[in-house]
Motif scaffolding. Structure first.
Motif, PDB file in Angstrom:
ATOM      1  N   ASN A 109       0.883  -1.177   0.000  1.00  0.00           N
ATOM      2  CA  ASN A 109       0.000   0.000   0.000  1.00  0.00           C
ATOM      3  C   ASN A 109       0.920   1.226   0.000  1.00  0.00           C
ATOM      4  N   ASN A 145      -1.530   7.152   0.044  1.00  0.00           N
ATOM      5  CA  ASN A 145      -2.940   7.342   0.355  1.00  0.00           C
ATOM      6  C   ASN A 145      -3.353   8.734  -0.102  1.00  0.00           C
ATOM      7  N   GLU A 185     -10.862   3.872   0.538  1.00  0.00           N
ATOM      8  CA  GLU A 185     -10.256   4.713   1.571  1.00  0.00           C
ATOM      9  C   GLU A 185      -8.959   5.377   1.111  1.00  0.00           C
ATOM     10  N   ARG A 223      -6.523   4.263  -0.524  1.00  0.00           N
ATOM     11  CA  ARG A 223      -5.302   3.439  -0.524  1.00  0.00           C
ATOM     12  C   ARG A 223      -4.853   3.152  -1.954  1.00  0.00           C
ATOM     13  N   GLY A 242      -2.361   2.413   6.082  1.00  0.00           N
ATOM     14  CA  GLY A 242      -3.116   2.929   4.928  1.00  0.00           C
ATOM     15  C   GLY A 242      -2.229   3.507   3.847  1.00  0.00           C
TER      16      GLY A 242
END
Ligand SMILES: Cc1cc2nc3c(=O)[nH]c(=O)nc-3n(C[C@H](O)[C@H](O)[C@H](O)COP(=O)(O)OP(=O)(O)OC[C@H]3O[C@@H](n4cnc5c(N)ncnc54)[C@H](O)[C@@H]3O)c2cc1C
Length: 403
Positions: A52, A55, A96, A98, A385
Motif C-alpha cells: 500500500n 494514500n 479509503e 489506498r 493505509g
C-alpha cells in the motif's frame, strides 16, 4: 585516487532508493549502501505483500506531523504517481484512498525502483553495513566493515528498528547524533496488542471483521477502529488492532471487540434474532444461537465470557437474562490489555531524528550542510493505509531532487 561520490545513501529501502534514483537521474555520482543481501525488503513485506504505497485521503501523521504535511504538500500523491509512471509502474486506487501497484504485488514496486537505479547509473552495494560516519574537509567518510567510502553529501535513509527481521536498525539516529542532531527514542507505533490469555484461549489464527475499541479502566473509549482483527497466541493483531497500539500504556486498559454491530444496528435487534433462534434451535447446544453470525470458536468464547454454562445445556434452557448477557458480550467482547509487542515486531516506529532540524523542502540538515535524512529515521510516523511509505518516498524524492 579514492573515488569521491556526489552522494552516498545509507539504506536501500523506500526513501533511499527513491533518493538515489532522483539524484543519479540528474547526473550525480551516487552510491547506495544496503546492509542486507537485497534492497527493498520492507517494501516486499508491506501491505501483506501487496504494498500500500500511498494514500490520497486526509493525511494521518503523528510525531512532527506538521513537518510530514510540509513534505507531502511538496511531493504528494500526484507527484508520486508521476514518479512511478516514469519508472513504468501503474498504480491503482482502492477504497479509503489506498493506492497499490496495479499488479497488487510489492515486487512490482521494488522492480520499478531497481530498474530506476540501473537506468540512472546509481551504484548499488548490498551486504554493505555502515558502521559510522565522520566529516572532514567537506567530505563525509562512511565506514564499512571492509573499508571506507567518501562522499560530498550523505543521506541517512536507514529506517527504524521496527521489523527487525526485515533489516530494521537504529543506526540512523546514532549517526545523526554524532553530527549534533537531537533524536527522540524509537517506540513501537503499529504493533500487535498483548492481552490476557483467558479471553483469547482457542482463538489464535481467527480473523474477524469487527469494530474494535481501546477502553480505559473507567470504561471510556480511548480510540476506535474498524477492520479485520487477527487473534494471535498472545493477543490481537491486524491493522485495526495495531492502530490502537500506540495508545496502550499499561494502565488497566481493555479492548472491546464487536463482531456483530455491522450486522445488527443495535443490541435489541440481535436480542430479537436470538429469541427466534432459541425457539428454532431449542434442543441444540447454546452455540447454535450464534452459528452463522461468527466462527464457532468465537461463538464458544463469547458464550463463555457471557457466563453461559456449556456442560450439556440446551439453547432452549437459557433464561432471558442469559440471552441479554450473550447479546451484550457479542457487542462488547472484552480482552484485558497486558501491553504490546516490542519494536522488533512493530510495522512502524515512532520517534527518530528531530524533523525541525531539517528542511522540509530539501531534507537537508540545518546543522550540517550536505547531510540529509529521509523516511522513518525521522520523527514522523503515520497510520496504516499507505502513509508511512508515502512519507518515505516523498522525503526520498525531495532529497534526491535537491542533491
Ligand atoms: C510488515 C510491514 C508491513 C508494512 N506495510 C506498509 C504498508 O502497506 N504501507 C505503508 O505505508 N507502510 C508499511 N510499512 C512501513 C514501511 O515499510 C516503512 O515505513 C518504510 O519502508 C520506511 O522506509 P525507509 O526508507 O525509512 O526505511 P526502510 O524501507 O526500512 O529501509 C531502510 C534500509 O536501511 C537498511 N539499513 C539499516 N541499517 C543499515 C546500515 N547500518 N547500513 C546499511 N544499510 C542499513 C535496511 O536494511 C533497510 O533496507 C510496513 C512495514 C512492515 C515491517
Amino acid at each position: 585516487m579514492e573515488t569521491v561520490y556526489d552522494l552516498a545513501v545509507i539504506g536501500g529501502g523506500a526513501s533511499g532508493m527513491a533518493a538515489a534514483v532522483m539524484a543519479a537521474g540528474r547526473g550525480r555520482h551516487v552510491i547506495l549502501l544496503e546492509k542486507s543481501a537485497a534492497v527493498g525488503r520492507k517494501i516486499m513485506a508491506s501491505g501483506n505483500g501487496r504494498c500500500n504505497l500511498m494514500n490520497t485521503g486526509p493525511l494521518r501523521y503523528r510525531g512532527e506531523s506538521a513537518f510530514a504535511q510540509a513534505v507531502i504538500s511538496r511531493c504528494g500523491p500526484e507527484r508520486q504517481k508521476a514518479f512511478w509512471h516514469r519508472l513504468g509502474l501503474i498504480v491503482s486506487e482502492e477504497t479509503e484512498g489506498r493506492v497499490y501497484p496495479c499488479t497488487f504485488q510489492s515486487s512490482s514496486v521494488v522492480d520499478a525502483l531497481k530498474m530506476g537505479l540501473k537506468q540512472s547509473g546509481a551504484e548499488v552495494r548490498t551486504g554493505a553495513e555502515v558502521l559510522s560516519c565522520t566529516l572532514s574537509d567537506h567530505q563525509f567518510r562512511i565506514r564499512l566493515s571492509d573499508g571506507s567510502i567518501f562522499s560530498r553529501r550523505l543521506l541517512i535513509a536507514s529506517g527504524s528498528p521496527a521489523g527487525k527481521n526485515l533489516g530494521g536498525t537504529d543506526i540512523g539516529p546514532v549517526i545523526l547524533r554524532s553530527f549534533g542532531h537531537r533524536t527522540v527514542p524509537f517506540e513501537p507505533s503499529l504493533t500487535p496488542v498483548r492481552t490476557d490469555r483467558v479471553s483469547i484461549s482457542g482463538l489464535a489464527g481467527i480473523r474477524v471483521r469487527c469494530s474494535i475499541a481501546l477502553m480505559d479502566a473507567s470504561g471510556n473509549a480511548i480510540a476506535r477502529e474498524k477492520g479485520e482483527a487477527l487473534f494471535t497466541e498472545d493477543g490481537v493483531s491486524g491493522i485495526c488492532a495495531m492502530q490502537l497500539s500506540r495508545f496502550v500504556d499499561g494502565s488497566g486498559q481493555w479492548i472491546e471487540i464487536d463482531p456483530v454491530g455491522r450486522l445488527f444496528p443495535e443490541e435489541d435487534a440481535l436480542y430479537r434474532e436470538l429469541q427466534s433462534r432459541q425457539d428454532a434451535f431449542s434442543a441444540l447446544d447454546p452455540t447454535a444461537l450464534l452459528n452463522g453470525l461468527m466462527l464457532p470458536r468465537l461463538s464458544y468464547a463469547v458464550l463463555k465470557q457471557a457466563g453461559i454454562p456449556l456442560r450439556g445445556e440446551r439453547a432452549g434452557d437459557l433464561d432471558d437474562a442469559q440471552i441479554r448477557s450473550i447479546v451484550r458480550t457479542a457487542f462488547h467482547y472484552r480482552l484485558k490489555v497486558m501491553g504490546k509487542r516490542g519494536i522488533s515486531d512493530a510495522q512502524v516506529a515512532a520517534g527518530g531524528a528531530l524533523c525541525s532540524e531539517f528542511s522540509p523542502e530539501s531534507m537537508e540538515s540545518r546543522i550540517v550542510p550536505g547531510l540529509y535524512a529521509a523516511g522513518e529515521t525521522l520523527n514522523v510516523d503515520g497510520d496504516c493505509g499507505g502513509f508511512n511509505l508515502m512519507f518515505a518516498f516523498a522525503s526520498g524524492i525531495l532529497a534526491g531532487e535537491h542533491i
